[in-house]
Design a protein around this motif. Sequence first.
Motif, mmCIF file in Angstrom:
data_model
loop_
_atom_site.group_PDB
_atom_site.id
_atom_site.type_symbol
_atom_site.label_atom_id
_atom_site.label_comp_id
_atom_site.label_asym_id
_atom_site.label_seq_id
_atom_site.Cartn_x
_atom_site.Cartn_y
_atom_site.Cartn_z
ATOM 1 N N VAL A 60 -17.938 -24.840 23.418
ATOM 2 C CA VAL A 60 -16.803 -25.071 24.309
ATOM 3 C C VAL A 60 -15.717 -25.801 23.525
ATOM 4 C CG1 VAL A 60 -15.997 -26.164 26.434
ATOM 5 C CG2 VAL A 60 -18.316 -25.206 26.318
ATOM 6 N N VAL A 62 -11.904 -27.028 23.732
ATOM 7 C CA VAL A 62 -10.830 -27.295 24.688
ATOM 8 C C VAL A 62 -9.563 -27.658 23.932
ATOM 9 C CG1 VAL A 62 -10.036 -28.760 26.584
ATOM 10 C CG2 VAL A 62 -12.435 -28.041 26.480
ATOM 11 N N GLU A 80 -0.435 -21.349 26.921
ATOM 12 C CA GLU A 80 -1.725 -21.523 27.602
ATOM 13 C C GLU A 80 -2.445 -20.191 27.757
ATOM 14 O OE1 GLU A 80 -3.559 -23.054 31.900
ATOM 15 O OE2 GLU A 80 -1.467 -23.496 31.377
ATOM 16 N N ARG A 84 -6.069 -19.034 25.991
ATOM 17 C CA ARG A 84 -7.206 -18.567 26.794
ATOM 18 C C ARG A 84 -7.639 -17.161 26.352
ATOM 19 N NH1 ARG A 84 -8.219 -22.015 30.910
ATOM 20 N NH2 ARG A 84 -6.503 -23.285 31.720
ATOM 21 N N TYR A 88 -10.243 -19.926 23.873
ATOM 22 C CA TYR A 88 -10.209 -21.371 24.069
ATOM 23 C C TYR A 88 -10.133 -21.715 25.560
ATOM 24 C CZ TYR A 88 -9.008 -21.494 19.100
ATOM 25 O OH TYR A 88 -9.018 -21.326 17.737
ATOM 26 N N GLU A 89 -10.732 -22.811 25.927
ATOM 27 C CA GLU A 89 -10.465 -23.407 27.238
ATOM 28 C C GLU A 89 -9.217 -24.257 27.083
ATOM 29 O OE1 GLU A 89 -12.368 -26.808 30.123
ATOM 30 O OE2 GLU A 89 -13.783 -25.499 29.064
ATOM 31 N N LEU A 91 -6.543 -27.215 28.754
ATOM 32 C CA LEU A 91 -6.205 -28.272 29.703
ATOM 33 C C LEU A 91 -4.706 -28.526 29.533
ATOM 34 C CD1 LEU A 91 -7.567 -30.286 31.714
ATOM 35 C CD2 LEU A 91 -7.721 -31.896 29.813
ATOM 36 N N ARG A 116 -12.083 -34.057 32.855
ATOM 37 C CA ARG A 116 -12.667 -32.829 32.298
ATOM 38 C C ARG A 116 -14.057 -33.100 31.741
ATOM 39 N NH1 ARG A 116 -15.623 -30.003 30.850
ATOM 40 N NH2 ARG A 116 -15.490 -28.034 29.692
ATOM 41 N N VAL A 122 -18.216 -30.853 26.314
ATOM 42 C CA VAL A 122 -17.229 -30.172 25.472
ATOM 43 C C VAL A 122 -17.644 -30.386 24.024
ATOM 44 C CG1 VAL A 122 -14.819 -30.118 24.729
ATOM 45 C CG2 VAL A 122 -15.372 -30.505 27.143
#
Length: 274
Positions: A60, A62, A80, A84, A88-89, A91, A116, A122
Amino acid sequence: RMASRMRWCRRALVAFVALLLAAGIGVLAGWPVAWPFDVLTNLGGVPELPELRAPADGKVRVVVLQHGLWRTAASLGRLERTLRAHGYEVLNPGYPSTNASLEEHAERLAAALAARLAEGPVDSFAFVGHSMGGLVIQEYLRRADAVVPWACVYLGTPHRGALLADLRKHWFLFRWAMGDRAANQLSPGDPFHRQPIPCAACSGTIVGSLGEGNPSIPGDDDGTVAVDEATFAGAAASVTLPLGHTRLTFAEAALEAVLHYLCRGTFPSPREAR
């Protein structure tokens, strides 16, 4: 040709009126004034660069985004979506940039990361900040409870302050629009800029240059931040793109540069750049 020009003018007028209406509705609803502009400028599609995808190893990763002064999280909408789409995640927390200090913004960012982490583990974090958002990230990284990033990418961030903010901080309209908290800390003489820049060894700077774009700023600049202000000694890598300050957030060359740095720890060479 005349008919085509008239159609273009009508469409431009309709778009302008729609933007004004959206801004008016947004203000009445309590939304930031910049929100409609941020949404419209980030409507573009997502570039597809499979060679720059995050490793498919189940970890994961982020990426934390921070927008600049007077802007909203929507100003990083295309970035963003691009992140994605490449594994990638993301925030992307907004914050009231004109109403508090950089230290208070960093406190808000710390709360967003804590929330988060409370949701699940993460494996690693990276940070990407545009303009003043980069300074918020740096202030967060100075905290004892900050996560250790694998990468930081700064888009047009004035790392030691911005001369243009210094020149305009006494203007009524500047104070009215930008506030007198974090905006004043953008002055190069503010004590905030005497602190060491954290995590320099994993930091990359993306610099915009329009040549001598703003006559108020000596040398080359992106219209808002000088080229020399947008990088710093000790940064791991830097790349200069022929982009203005706002376009650094959504132009494909800038998006590719962010992906390249997150994936490889470098920026594309002129031969690699698309």
